[in-house]
Design a protein around this motif. Structure first.
Motif, PDB file in Angstrom:
ATOM      1  N   ALA A  67       0.843  -1.209   0.000  1.00  0.00           N
ATOM      2  CA  ALA A  67       0.000   0.000   0.000  1.00  0.00           C
ATOM      3  C   ALA A  67       0.874   1.254   0.000  1.00  0.00           C
ATOM      4  O   ALA A  67       0.561   2.242  -0.676  1.00  0.00           O
ATOM      5  CB  ALA A  67      -0.936   0.002   1.200  1.00  0.00           C
ATOM      6  N   SER A  68       1.992   1.210   0.723  1.00  0.00           N
ATOM      7  CA  SER A  68       2.901   2.362   0.755  1.00  0.00           C
ATOM      8  C   SER A  68       3.552   2.582  -0.603  1.00  0.00           C
ATOM      9  O   SER A  68       3.725   3.724  -1.030  1.00  0.00           O
ATOM     10  CB  SER A  68       3.963   2.164   1.842  1.00  0.00           C
ATOM     11  N   ILE A  69       3.915   1.502  -1.292  1.00  0.00           N
ATOM     12  CA  ILE A  69       4.473   1.626  -2.640  1.00  0.00           C
ATOM     13  C   ILE A  69       3.467   2.330  -3.550  1.00  0.00           C
ATOM     14  O   ILE A  69       3.820   3.252  -4.294  1.00  0.00           O
ATOM     15  CB  ILE A  69       4.852   0.248  -3.217  1.00  0.00           C
ATOM     16  N   THR A 126       4.164   5.962  -5.340  1.00  0.00           N
ATOM     17  CA  THR A 126       4.218   6.013  -6.807  1.00  0.00           C
ATOM     18  C   THR A 126       3.020   6.762  -7.387  1.00  0.00           C
ATOM     19  O   THR A 126       3.186   7.663  -8.206  1.00  0.00           O
ATOM     20  CB  THR A 126       4.320   4.599  -7.410  1.00  0.00           C
ATOM     21  N   ASP A 127       1.820   6.413  -6.963  1.00  0.00           N
ATOM     22  CA  ASP A 127       0.607   6.990  -7.549  1.00  0.00           C
ATOM     23  C   ASP A 127       0.356   8.435  -7.116  1.00  0.00           C
ATOM     24  O   ASP A 127      -0.102   9.256  -7.906  1.00  0.00           O
ATOM     25  CB  ASP A 127      -0.623   6.146  -7.199  1.00  0.00           C
ATOM     26  N   VAL A 128       0.633   8.741  -5.854  1.00  0.00           N
ATOM     27  CA  VAL A 128       0.321  10.075  -5.327  1.00  0.00           C
ATOM     28  C   VAL A 128       1.526  11.011  -5.387  1.00  0.00           C
ATOM     29  O   VAL A 128       1.401  12.174  -5.777  1.00  0.00           O
ATOM     30  CB  VAL A 128      -0.211   9.972  -3.875  1.00  0.00           C
ATOM     31  N   GLN A 147      12.685   9.615  -6.721  1.00  0.00           N
ATOM     32  CA  GLN A 147      12.069  10.724  -7.449  1.00  0.00           C
ATOM     33  C   GLN A 147      13.145  11.794  -7.554  1.00  0.00           C
ATOM     34  O   GLN A 147      13.548  12.383  -6.539  1.00  0.00           O
ATOM     35  CB  GLN A 147      10.838  11.274  -6.736  1.00  0.00           C
ATOM     36  N   GLY A 148      13.654  12.014  -8.747  1.00  0.00           N
ATOM     37  CA  GLY A 148      14.762  12.950  -8.908  1.00  0.00           C
ATOM     38  C   GLY A 148      15.968  12.461  -8.132  1.00  0.00           C
ATOM     39  O   GLY A 148      16.382  11.314  -8.257  1.00  0.00           O
TER      40      GLY A 148
END
Length: 95
Positions: free
Chosen positions: A21-23, A27-29, A51-52
């Motif tokens: 759920a954390s992944i 990723t999605d949010v 991310q960057g």
């Protein structure tokens, strides 16, 4: 005080009750990309995300052989330090 080697990176590993759920949240949010993952590790897996220039790791409590709860909760994170030279850092700290 001795001169310490430069730190290349500091990566937090967040302990998650439900790593999958954390992944999805990261990723999605938040727009992170999964760079590595092991879905069968521990209770609900492990993953490295980026991310960057920002990197994090997510792990279930079972990632550790005997996770210890403090005040009824698992520790929230573990910090991984990445020095240029770990042997030099160890020697400097021990001096």
């Amino acid at each position: 005080m001795p001169v310490l080697p430069r730190m290349k990176d500091l990566v937090p590993m967040l302990i998650c009750e439900d790593t999958q759920a954390s992944i999805r949240f990261y990723t999605d949010v938040l727009g992170f990309q999964v760079t590595e993952r092991m879905d069968d590790l521990g209770k609900s897996g492990w993953a490295s995300l980026r991310q960057g220039k920002t990197q994090i790791m997510l792990a279930s409590p079972g990632y550790f052989p005997e996770p210890v709860k403090v005040d009824g909760r698992y520790p929230q994170l573990v910090l991984y330090f990445y020095p240029d030279d770990v042997v030099e850092l160890h020697q400097a700290v021990r001096a």
